[in-house]
Scaffold this active site. Structure first.
Site, PDB file in Angstrom:
ATOM      1  N   SER A 107       2.192   6.996   9.851  1.00 48.35           N
ATOM      2  CA  SER A 107       1.674   5.800   9.200  1.00 48.35           C
ATOM      3  C   SER A 107       2.505   4.580   9.614  1.00 48.35           C
ATOM      4  CB  SER A 107       1.742   6.001   7.693  1.00 48.35           C
ATOM      5  OG  SER A 107       1.299   4.840   7.069  1.00 48.35           O
ATOM      6  N   GLY A 108       1.807   3.553  10.052  1.00 53.42           N
ATOM      7  CA  GLY A 108       2.485   2.320  10.442  1.00 53.42           C
ATOM      8  C   GLY A 108       2.897   2.300  11.899  1.00 53.42           C
ATOM      9  N   THR A 112      -4.249   1.998  14.127  1.00 60.44           N
ATOM     10  CA  THR A 112      -5.441   1.175  13.894  1.00 60.44           C
ATOM     11  C   THR A 112      -5.461  -0.006  14.858  1.00 60.44           C
ATOM     12  OG1 THR A 112      -5.305   1.849  11.614  1.00 60.44           O
ATOM     13  CG2 THR A 112      -6.720  -0.017  12.082  1.00 60.44           C
ATOM     14  N   ASN A 157       3.308   0.936   5.459  1.00 61.09           N
ATOM     15  CA  ASN A 157       2.447   0.055   6.264  1.00 61.09           C
ATOM     16  C   ASN A 157       1.687  -0.870   5.327  1.00 61.09           C
ATOM     17  OD1 ASN A 157       0.654  -1.095   8.006  1.00 61.09           O
ATOM     18  ND2 ASN A 157      -0.282   0.827   8.700  1.00 61.09           N
ATOM     19  N   SER A 160      -2.238   0.067   5.646  1.00 56.41           N
ATOM     20  CA  SER A 160      -2.335   1.492   5.955  1.00 56.41           C
ATOM     21  C   SER A 160      -3.767   1.985   5.764  1.00 56.41           C
ATOM     22  CB  SER A 160      -1.383   2.248   5.041  1.00 56.41           C
ATOM     23  OG  SER A 160      -1.456   3.604   5.334  1.00 56.41           O
ATOM     24  N   SER A 161      -4.249   2.718   6.760  1.00 55.32           N
ATOM     25  CA  SER A 161      -5.611   3.276   6.641  1.00 55.32           C
ATOM     26  C   SER A 161      -5.530   4.444   5.675  1.00 55.32           C
ATOM     27  CB  SER A 161      -6.103   3.775   7.993  1.00 55.32           C
ATOM     28  OG  SER A 161      -5.830   2.829   8.979  1.00 55.32           O
ATOM     29  N   GLY A 387      -1.945   8.777   9.701  1.00 56.42           N
ATOM     30  CA  GLY A 387      -0.832   9.447  10.384  1.00 56.42           C
ATOM     31  C   GLY A 387      -0.142  10.472   9.500  1.00 56.42           C
ATOM     32  N   GLU A 389       2.245  12.097   7.125  1.00 56.51           N
ATOM     33  CA  GLU A 389       2.896  11.426   5.993  1.00 56.51           C
ATOM     34  C   GLU A 389       3.909  12.323   5.294  1.00 56.51           C
ATOM     35  OE1 GLU A 389      -0.154   9.948   3.444  1.00 56.51           O
ATOM     36  OE2 GLU A 389      -0.494   8.189   4.705  1.00 56.51           O
TER      37      GLU A 389
HETATM   38  N1  LIG Z   1       0.338  -3.659  19.306  1.00 58.17           N
HETATM   39  C1  LIG Z   1       0.773  -4.282  18.214  1.00 58.17           C
HETATM   40  N2  LIG Z   1       1.142  -5.562  18.306  1.00 58.17           N
HETATM   41  C2  LIG Z   1       1.568  -6.227  17.236  1.00 58.17           C
HETATM   42  N3  LIG Z   1       1.677  -5.680  16.014  1.00 58.17           N
HETATM   43  C3  LIG Z   1       1.324  -4.389  15.863  1.00 58.17           C
HETATM   44  C4  LIG Z   1       0.840  -3.625  16.950  1.00 58.17           C
HETATM   45  N4  LIG Z   1       0.557  -2.398  16.513  1.00 58.17           N
HETATM   46  C5  LIG Z   1       0.852  -2.417  15.198  1.00 58.17           C
HETATM   47  N5  LIG Z   1       1.298  -3.580  14.801  1.00 58.17           N
HETATM   48  C6  LIG Z   1       1.762  -3.969  13.446  1.00 58.17           C
HETATM   49  O1  LIG Z   1       1.973  -2.792  12.719  1.00 58.17           O
HETATM   50  C7  LIG Z   1       1.189  -2.735  11.558  1.00 58.17           C
HETATM   51  C8  LIG Z   1       0.761  -1.327  11.304  1.00 58.17           C
HETATM   52  O2  LIG Z   1      -0.108  -0.909  12.271  1.00 58.17           O
HETATM   53  P1  LIG Z   1      -1.363   0.021  11.986  1.00 58.17           P
HETATM   54  O3  LIG Z   1      -2.048  -0.412  10.758  1.00 58.17           O
HETATM   55  O4  LIG Z   1      -2.152   0.067  13.211  1.00 58.17           O
HETATM   56  O5  LIG Z   1      -0.656   1.377  11.727  1.00 58.17           O
HETATM   57  P2  LIG Z   1      -1.365   2.787  11.558  1.00 58.17           P
HETATM   58  O6  LIG Z   1      -0.767   3.653  12.557  1.00 58.17           O
HETATM   59  O7  LIG Z   1      -2.823   2.606  11.615  1.00 58.17           O
HETATM   60  O8  LIG Z   1      -0.897   3.207  10.132  1.00 58.17           O
HETATM   61  P3  LIG Z   1      -1.694   4.055   9.070  1.00 58.17           P
HETATM   62  O9  LIG Z   1      -1.628   5.451   9.487  1.00 58.17           O
HETATM   63  O10 LIG Z   1      -0.921   3.803   7.841  1.00 58.17           O
HETATM   64  O11 LIG Z   1      -3.037   3.503   9.027  1.00 58.17           O
HETATM   65  C9  LIG Z   1       0.050  -3.642  11.814  1.00 58.17           C
HETATM   66  O12 LIG Z   1      -0.424  -4.210  10.628  1.00 58.17           O
HETATM   67  C10 LIG Z   1       0.665  -4.707  12.722  1.00 58.17           C
HETATM   68  O13 LIG Z   1       1.288  -5.708  11.919  1.00 58.17           O
HETATM   69 MG   LIG Z   2      -4.313   2.715  10.381  1.00 58.71          MG
END
Ligand SMILES: Nc1ncnc2c1ncn2[C@@H]1O[C@H](COP(=O)(O)OP(=O)(O)OP(=O)(O)O)[C@@H](O)[C@H]1O
Ligand SMILES: [Mg+2]
Length: 1079
Positions: A107-108, A112, A157, A160-161, A387, A389
């Site tokens: 996560s994070g 996404t 996050n 977070s999804s 992701g 957790e």
């Molecule tokens: N390529 C990137 N460039 C800039 N910021 C990023 C990038 N990837 C992620 N982030 C930052 O990290 C944060 C978390 O990313 P994201 O929501 O994609 O995580 P995740 O893997 O989908 O987590 P979860 O499993 O909780 O959904 C985003 O809100 C963004 O601020």
């Molecule tokens: Mg996500």
């Protein structure tokens, strides 16, 4: 010239971990850190992309970057998620291979975001057009909607999804997007009613309260204050960098783009509001006399508002919160709910309501974005699932989430290895199996149908009798106790008996990513996911379309007594389907790594990354890839890259690429164990070999650059020299040409002169000869012609009509003359001599004849006219003619006399008795008898006298008496004088010395002067014996009166009364006659 960069050129650290040398966990980590510090967040392991979350926006997602990576080979540019997206898209479009992009990480870690980057890249590079753009826009805009309802701020996050998402994007054969299908997996619905400390509920609640207008909030019976709602945690309501109000507008806008109607949107918001209201319903104890505890709603205001919002009868819902009806076949029993149960029922309703609303949203979006055509399409799936957790307190949700991640890890291992192995087999390379951790055993622990944890849970849930979370744990302890990845205090494995980190109500699983401690509390209920039928029926009764749709089981007409499948079962099934689906596609991996726990940029926490690298199996991934061969490349690009290292392959290798590579490797003396030849690729075992090649290449490139420079300079000088030489030749040629031309022209003109003289002389000579010849010829010809003519005429005369032409001519002339004469005859003018008309001349050549004939005709006509005259008339005309000869154009009186007939005897003297005596005295025939005025010689006055003229004399007699006063023989008259004017005066001059001339000449005046004088002259002419009588016409003449000669002078006077002339004697010499002017 195109500048090609390569993965192997100017890279920070090593772009592809496969090439990392030496390969250890530390060097791996160091390489990642090095690249991360230089903003290189992407690194490859072969075709797998490792992505480190930068936690800040980097300028590497611009449209320019998209263009840079578009249609480029995977290893051509530095590692990027775009390279992977491009590779996937191109092999989908060009090789017709369905693709899936598996994005994993905790996560994070940025899954996404990565999925959105992939989608936006594909949208940017695929086809364009109004319809295609609409599809793209709808696909992209589905993200904000689902994120608002399915994402929440967690400690790990901020976005977070809280659900799993798999999206299939469908393309046509050209690679244009047609639509998509979204599948969602297990929304973490427990979050609706309770959030761990420091976390929030789903974004939409906060967005609605912050961003909706006052009017909307009023309609939804909501207040803006978060603290008014029990379901909203307060400690982290405001999140840094999250603008809920702005996001609400974005979501609304996105929903409109995706195709939500305004009323649908409103219904959705009503349900969100209903959930908030639901959270505010509170219960209190009420003890009944039978000792049973009942629950009652404390403050019914929220209930009332919620019922109004959804159109539910308040009493129905109130009852559903207080009683529970259990139906079993024929029986129906109603039991009261205590306060705890009532709260449970409320929360279950809220969770169900929200999760069903979320599923409905996905279905509704799918309806909008589904492909309109049924034609065969290619698919690119993008998997963004929650992701791995590990929380402090892990429950059923974390268990299924982690199970899902296990499955993905499994598929990753399987597909990566299989792919790798298959490639070796395909390429005919010898391959020995590589040891790696296979998490299939953990998957089996969870999903095994007989003794898997999920199966145990289901069994417990379905078992009659008292079922609690503890009984479930007991069961696990008995069945799974010995499993090497299962840990529990009470398991058969005694080593955990004293493990105090493992509480009694928990079990622990050694996941591939680490150990996770799960608290069993709530497992059974969450798996059962029960919602009392009374509540679902109450919801179905709502006067709200969407609500009715969400609770179809509440329809009393469709009562289903069968238990619905458990949550665990459903999840397992959907994960199974997903895995099957993924296995049919070509996988592309993005392994997201979280660099720190603080959500902060520039921090790279070694331990955290090391842990992720380890559980994601990235080292193993590299090893597997390198165990066989670290690097592989098809023969063509390999030869292209290194051909300069061998004389035989440089600059061109004519044969097959493989042979070229063999020659190359042989020439470079690379040890045979360092590489293998596959069918289409060369496999290099050790990265060192590759670096050796690269180093040689770099050196060689330097030499080549010098060589190129040398050749270029040589070429430049040479071409300049050649150019100069060429110019010199051209100039010389032109000059020579010019000189020769001049010389030639001089010679030519001299020659021409000489030639012209010679030719002239020759020509003249020739001309003379020719002329002479021609003359001779002509003479001979003429003679011959004449001679021939004569001969021929002689011979043919008899055949010719000689003189035919002449005859024809004469005939024609005759015919014309005949026609002319006949025509003239018929058009002759009248016989009157005064008729001047004459027909028009028909032919010019008759001009003379025509005028001659006119003249002849006129003469003839006059002759005819004359021949008709009698002798009297003839005499009259002769007299007239004579008068004309005498007076025409001489005397003014003459013209007036022309039309007066000459009567002669005006007095009818022979018949008139008055003149009988007088006539008897005249024995001659009287030619003229008229009264005249005799002018008195003395005074010029007139006296009337009868004038008679006979052939021999003229007589003057008294007018009254008829007595003869004078009789003058005509021979005595010598001449007659008259004036030129219009008067009738005339003087008869007598021969001097004659008897009659005693008294002198006579001056008379007559009205018929012209006739009288004419007759007098005529008589004088006809009498042959007489001298001709002279007629003088003059305005002044002399007359002899006795002895005096008197001048008679005629003067013109202006006309007075009467126009007779008057005569006056001026003196003895002058007698003046005044003649009035005739006008
Ligand atoms: N390529 C990137 N460039 C800039 N910021 C990023 C990038 N990837 C992620 N982030 C930052 O990290 C944060 C978390 O990313 P994201 O929501 O994609 O995580 P995740 O893997 O989908 O987590 P979860 O499993 O909780 O959904 C985003 O809100 C963004 O601020
Ligand atoms: Mg996500």
């Amino acid at each position: 010239m195109e500048v090609k960069t390569s993965l192997l050129d100017n890279m920070i650290g090593v772009g592809d971990m496969v090439l990392l040398e030496p390969l250890t966990a530390d060097s791996f980590l160091e390489n990642l850190r090095n690249r991360f510090d230089h903003n290189e967040i992407y690194t490859y392991i072969g075709s797998v992309v490792i992505s480190l979350n930068p936690y800040r926006s980097l300028p590497i997602y611009t449209p320019d970057k998209v263009e840079e990576y578009r249609n480029r080979n995977f290893y051509e540019l530095s590692p990027h998620i775009y390279a992977l997206a491009d590779e996937a898209y191109r092999s989908l479009r060009d090789q017709d291979k369905d693709q899936c992009i598996l994005i994993t990480g905790e996560s994070g870690a940025g899954k996404t975001e990565a999925s959105k980057l992939v989608m936006s890249y594909v949208a940017a590079v695929c086809g364009k057009g109004q319809e295609v753009n609409k599809v793209k826009e709808q696909l992209l805009q589905s993200n904000p909607v689902l994120e608002a309802f399915g994402n929440a701020k967690t400690v790990r996050n901020d976005n977070s999804s809280r659900f799993g998402k798999y999206m299939d994007i469908e393309f046509d054969f050209k690679g244009d997007p047609l639509g998509g299908v979204i599948s969602n997996y297990l929304l973490e619905k427990s979050r609706v009613v309770k959030q761990p400390r420091g976390e929030r509920n789903f974004h939409i609640f906060y967005q609605l309260l912050s961003g909706a207008s006052d009017e909307t909030l009023k309609k939804l019976k909501l207040e803006r204050d978060f603290s008014k709602y029990n379901y909203l945690s307060l400690d982290s309501a405001a999140v840094n960098g999250l603008d809920d109000a702005a996001n609400f507008r974005t979501v609304r806008n996105a929903m409109q783009i995706v195709g939500f109607m305004e009323d649908e949107l409103h219904s959705v918001l009503e349900l969100v509001a209903a959930v908030l209201k639901l959270g505010n319903i509170e219960f209190k104890h009420e003890s009944r006399c039978n000792g049973i505890d009942e629950s009652r709603i404390k403050d019914k205001n929220d209930l009332k508002e919620m019922c109004e919002l959804l159109g539910i009868e308040q009493s129905v819902l109130e009852r559903a919160f207080s009683y529970r009806t259990v139906e079993a076949k024929l029986e129906k029993m109603s039991t009261t709910l205590n306060v705890a149960q009532a709260y449970c029922a409320r929360d279950a309703l809220a969770k169900n309501l929200y999760s069903r609303l979320f599923s409905w949203l996905v279905t509704r979006i799918n309806e909008s974005i589904k492909a309109q055509t049924k034609a065969r399409h290619k698919v690119m799936g993008v998997l963004d699932i929650y992701g791995f957790e590990i929380f402090e307190d892990n429950s059923f949700e974390q268990f299924v989430i982690n199970y899902c991640n296990e499955k993905l890890q499994q598929i990753f291992i399987e597909l990566t290895l299989r792919e790798e192995q298959e490639e070796y087999v395909r390429e005919g390379i010898e391959w020995t199996n590589i040891e790696y951790f296979n998490n299939a055993i953990i998957c089996d622990l969870i999903e095994n149908n007989q003794n898997g944890i999920l199966a145990m849970l289901d069994e417990e849930c379905l078992r009659p009798g008292t079922v609690t979370d503890e009984t479930f744990l007991d069961k696990l302890n008995t069945i799974c106790g010995e499993h090497q990845h299962f840990e529990s205090r009470l398991s058969k494995n005694s080593k955990f008996l004293t493990d105090h980190s493992l509480p009694h109500n928990c079990f622990r699983i050694q996941h591939y990513a680490g150990k996770v401690l799960y608290r069993v509390e709530g497992f059974v209920d969450k798996n059962n996911d029960l919602l009392y039928r009374d509540l679902s029926q109450a919801m179905f009764k709502a006067n709200h379309n969407l609500m009715k749709q969400l609770f179809p089981e509440g329809n009393p007409a469709k009562v289903n007594l069968k238990r619905p499948p458990t949550a665990g079962f459903q999840f397992k099934a959907s994960v199974g389907t997903l895995m099957k689906n993924l296995q049919t596609k070509n996988p592309n991996y993005i392994r997201c790594i979280k660099p720190n726990d603080k959500k902060t940029p520039h921090i790279f926490t070694d331990s955290l990354v090391r842990h992720q690298v380890s559980y994601l199996g990235l080292m193993e991934n590299v090893r597997v890839r390198r165990a066989g061969y670290a690097f592989r490349q098809p023969y063509e690009p390999c030869l292209e890259r290194y051909k300069m290292l061998c004389r035989r392959t440089w600059p061109h290798w004519r044969g097959p690429a493989r042979e070229g590579v063999e020659v190359l490797m042989g020439d470079l003396q690379v040890p045979h164990e360092e590489f293998s030849y596959g069918r289409s690729k060369i496999f290099i075992r050790n990265p060192r070999t590759l670096f050796f090649l690269e180093e040689r290449r770099r050196q060689c490139l330097r030499d080549l650059a010098t060589l190129i420079q040398k050749i270029y300079r040589g070429w430049k000088c040479c071409s300049r020299f050649l150019l100069l030489k060429k110019s010199q030749v051209v100039v010389a040629a032109w000059y020579r040409r010019y000189a020769q031309q001049k010389k030639y022209q001089q010679i030519k003109s001299a020659t021409t002169v000489v030639q012209s003289y010679t030719r002239g002389w020759q020509a003249r000579k020739l001309l003379r000869e020719l002329k002479y010849q021609k003359k001779c010829e002509k003479a001979a010809t003429t003679i011959a012609a004449y001679w021939h003519g004569t001969q021929v005429r002689r011979e043919y005369r008899k055949f010719f009509r000689a003189n035919a032409g002449k005859k024809i001519y004469n005939f024609a002339i005759q015919r014309i003359a005949q026609k002319y004469f006949l025509g003239l005859k018929s058009s002759l003018p009248s016989m009157s001599p005064i008729d001047k008309s004459w027909p028009v001349r028909p032919y010019v050549f008759l001009d003379g004849v025509h005028s001659e004939l006119r003249r002849i005709f006129h003469l003839w006509r006059c002759k005819k006219y004359r021949s008709e005259f009698t002798s009297e008339k003839k005499a009259v005309f002769e007299e007239k003619l004579e008068a004309s000869e005498l007076f025409k154009d001489k005397k003014t009186l003459y013209p007036s006399s022309v039309n007066q007939p000459f009567k002669g005897d005006y007095l009818e003297i022979s018949k008139n008795p008055k003149y009988q005596k007088l006539s008897s005295t005249v024995d001659e025939k009287v030619l003229l008898a008229d009264v005249v005025n005799k002018i008195n010689r003395a005074n010029g006055k007139g006296t009337a006298r009868i004038f008679l003229l006979t052939k021999k004399n003229f007589i003057l007699a008294d007018q009254k008496t008829g007595q003869v006063k004078a009789s003058v023989p005509l021979p005595d008259v010598t001449s007659v004088s008259v004036s030129t004017q219009s008067d009738g005066f005339f003087a008869l001059k007598l021969r001097e010395g004659s008897a009659s001339a005693v008294k002198g000449d006579f001056l008379l005046s007559s009205e018929h002067l012209i006739e009288l004088i004419t007759k007098l002259h005529h008589v004088g002419v006809t009498a042959a014996d007489q001298e001709q009588l002279n007629v003088d016409i003059s305005d002044e003449f002399l007359v002899q009166f006795k002895q005096d000669k008197v001048c008679v002078k005629f003067i013109q006077t202006p006309p007075k009364n009467g126009n007779g002339a008057s005569c006056k004697r001026r003196n003895n010499r002058l007698l003046e006659v005044s003649v009035p002017l005739t006008v």
